[in-house]
Structures are given as C-alpha cells and as structure tokens.
Design an enzyme around this catalytic site. Structure first.
Site, PDB file in Angstrom:
ATOM      1  N   GLN A 264       0.805  -1.217   0.000  1.00 51.40           N
ATOM      2  CA  GLN A 264       0.000   0.000   0.000  1.00 51.40           C
ATOM      3  C   GLN A 264       0.837   1.266   0.000  1.00 51.40           C
ATOM      4  OE1 GLN A 264      -1.528  -1.135   4.061  1.00 51.40           O
ATOM      5  NE2 GLN A 264      -1.425   1.088   4.417  1.00 51.40           N
TER       6      GLN A 264
ATOM      7  N   CYS B  17      -5.056   0.431   3.691  1.00 52.12           N
ATOM      8  CA  CYS B  17      -5.104  -0.982   4.067  1.00 52.12           C
ATOM      9  C   CYS B  17      -6.491  -1.570   3.867  1.00 52.12           C
ATOM     10  CB  CYS B  17      -4.669  -1.151   5.513  1.00 52.12           C
ATOM     11  SG  CYS B  17      -5.590  -0.133   6.692  1.00 52.12           S
TER      12      CYS B  17
ATOM     13  N   HIS C 159      -6.224  -1.113  11.556  1.00 53.42           N
ATOM     14  CA  HIS C 159      -5.572  -1.650  10.358  1.00 53.42           C
ATOM     15  C   HIS C 159      -6.419  -2.763   9.746  1.00 53.42           C
ATOM     16  CE1 HIS C 159      -2.398  -2.549   7.596  1.00 53.42           C
ATOM     17  NE2 HIS C 159      -2.063  -3.703   8.149  1.00 53.42           N
TER      18      HIS C 159
ATOM     19  N   ASN D 107      -0.917  -9.384   4.860  1.00 56.24           N
ATOM     20  CA  ASN D 107      -0.816  -7.947   5.087  1.00 56.24           C
ATOM     21  C   ASN D 107      -0.597  -7.239   3.748  1.00 56.24           C
ATOM     22  OD1 ASN D 107      -0.724  -5.561   6.513  1.00 56.24           O
ATOM     23  ND2 ASN D 107       1.046  -6.099   7.762  1.00 56.24           N
TER      24      ASN D 107
END
Length: 329
Positions: free
Chosen positions: A131, A137, A276, A296
C-alpha cells in the site's frame, strides 16, 4: 554575545556527537541500499537515529525471544527508519464503524470446521501487495476477500484494483489514503456494479480522480456479510467454509511494525480499538500455539514475505474477530 554563540555551538555538538553509533555505519549503508532510501541532507541524521533505536529494539526483543519470553521474532524492514507514531499515521487506515449489514455470520454447531485451513494453497489468494505511504489498508483487505470469493465462483484468480476503491468510494464513507472500511468498499462495488482489475487501474499510492471503466470490471458483489463480532468460533467457521475473510486489528505497536516471524502476541494489543485492515487466509496450530494466517499489505520485505501468524484464542488477540466481514458474489 560571542560567548553565547560559542556555548550554543558546543551545546549542539554535545548533543549531536553521541547520537549515532559509528559501528553501525556499514549496516546503515546496507539498509539504505536495500530499500532504496534517499534523504535530504537535513533529514538523514534524524532517520539514522530512529533506525538505530529500532535496531536496538529488534536486538533486545530477539534476545528475549531466544530465552522463551516471546513467541515471535522481530527484524529490520523497509519501515525501520520510521517512529511508531509516524508508521501508524502513515500505514494504518482502518476506520471503525458500526455494522452496516443486516446479514450476520454466526457459528453453527452443525457445521464441521477443519482443523487447519490455508486458502493460499487452493488458489484463492493473489500475490502480496504494498500500500506504500497511503492509509489504504482497508482497500487491500476489501480486494483480497473479493478476489477469493470471485475465484471460488469462477475458478479464475483476478487481481483487483485498490486504486479504484481509493479514488471512487468516498460517497460510501471511505476517505482514500486517509482511511476507510472494508464494508464500505463492498458497498461501493455493489452499487457501482463492479470494480476494475489491477492491470487496468493500477495502484498509485495516493488519492486521485475516479477513473473507473465499466469495460474493465474484474469482479462484482451482491453485498456483504459481517461475522458475529468478537466470536472467534464464528470467524474460524467462516474462514473454514467461506474463504479468505476481511478483518480489522490493532496494529499500533512497534512489535508489529518490526514483526519478522512466529506467532504474534502483544500484551498491549486492544481487541476493540482497531486501526488496520488485513485478510485472514487461514488458520493452523503448531505445538500448543493456535494461530490465524494473515495476509498484510506492507510488501514482501515485512514479516514472513508479507504474511504473519497471530494468536488464535478466545482472548481475540488484537481484535482479529471484532470486525470481520466478506462479500457475497
């Protein structure tokens, strides 16, 4: 006046001299080369000081881990020259909202849950993305879950455009690089009748004007389902039977910024204050440790090539089970 000026110079020198460790000069050079770091002259000293502080944190944590005090290790990565506060402000863009779905996934005793699941091995998960310096996110978590559900329905794994969501879903409640919510992303895709492919609408890492093209749609959804809040068993069953699931978490700690491998546990983690967006792609166990397998969006230099494992228990570590959802297709 001259004496005052001299004292000022001596004071600055006294402060500056011990700030960096010359023994780490070569490591600092390697760090900059590895992650292509380039600084303005006035900034480099500050970044070096922050980097050394993080390097000491990593060394101390890993020494403790070697003595059995932690279940995970830390390591230097491309974010090692950022303070924890800078990192959280830049990278953590999940904005908590109340559930906006009337559909709730609740665990059923009649449904068999597998002992372990890893959707990566079944073709549901695209490559790890980055990102960059944008609090998007939530967009990566949105696309990750929809990519999985689209593969489940069509047998085709298509990478979807996070930039499409960053630029175009403000009407649904998202704020681009300043944060958002996966449910709002799913809502946009439903109302917009689709989201473009990554290839047709590439990621830029900053807010821009909406450039959605209906001819480039890579996936659609018909709505979304929220997993019963704080129910670890419901999330496990959803991951087992549905596929990759979007989730929020508290990722505001230095131990997570510098996570390298192992089962993440952080005693300061909140299960209610989430910041997040991530993707649950499976779960498993190793010895006495049960864990979630998480994707992630911080690139492959972070964690285990972009992934991390986190404790899976009724404690709901870092709030993984607090606000999870997935799209319907």
């Amino acid at each position: 006046m001259l004496k005052l000026a001299l004292l000022s110079v001596l004071y600055v020198c006294a402060i500056a001299t011990p700030l960096t460790d010359p023994i780490l000069d070569e490591e600092w050079t390697i760090f900059k080369r590895t992650y292509n770091k380039q600084y303005e002259e006035h900034e480099e000293l500050m970044r070096r000081i922050i980097w050394e502080d993080n390097a000491r944190y990593v060394q101390k944590h890993n020494l403790e881990a070697a003595n059995g005090l932690h279940t995970f290790t830390t390591g230097m990565n491309e974010y090692g020259d950022l303070t924890s506060r800078e990192f959280v402000k830049m990278m953590n863009g999940f904005i908590m909202r109340n559930s906006t779905s009337s559909l709730i996934f609740d665990a059923s005793d009649a449904t068999v849950t597998d002992d372990s699941v890893d959707w990566r091995t079944k073709g549901y998960v695209t490559e790890v993305k980055n990102q960059e310096q944008c609090g998007s996110c939530w967009a990566f978590s949105t696309t990750g879950s929809l990519e999985g559900q689209t593969f489940k329905k069509t047998g085709k794994l298509v990478s979807l455009s996070e930039q499409n969501l960053v630029d175009c879903s403000k009407k649904q409640g998202n704020h681009g690089c300043k944060g958002g919510l996966m449910d709002f992303g799913f809502k946009y895709i439903q109302e917009n009748k689709g989201i473009d492919t990554e290839e047709s609408y590439p990621y830029r890492g900053k807010d821009g004007k909406c450039k959605f093209e209906a001819n480039n749609v890579g996936a659609t959804d018909t709505g979304f389902v929220d997993v019963k809040s704080k129910s670890v068993s419901s999330l496990q069953q959803a991951v087992s039977t549905i596929g990759p699931i979007s989730a929020g978490m508290d990722a505001s700690h230095p131990s997570f910024q510098l996570y390298r491998s192992g089962v993440y546990k952080e005693r300061k983690c909140s299960s209610t204050k989430l910041d997040h967006g991530v993707l649950v792609v499976g779960y498993g166990s190793e010895g006495e440790e049960d864990y979630w397998i998480m994707k992630n969006s911080w690139g492959k230099s972070w964690g285990m090539k972009g992934y991390f494992n986190i404790e899976r228990s009724e404690k709901n570590m870092c709030g993984i089970a607090t606000q999870a959802s997935y799209p319907t297709v």
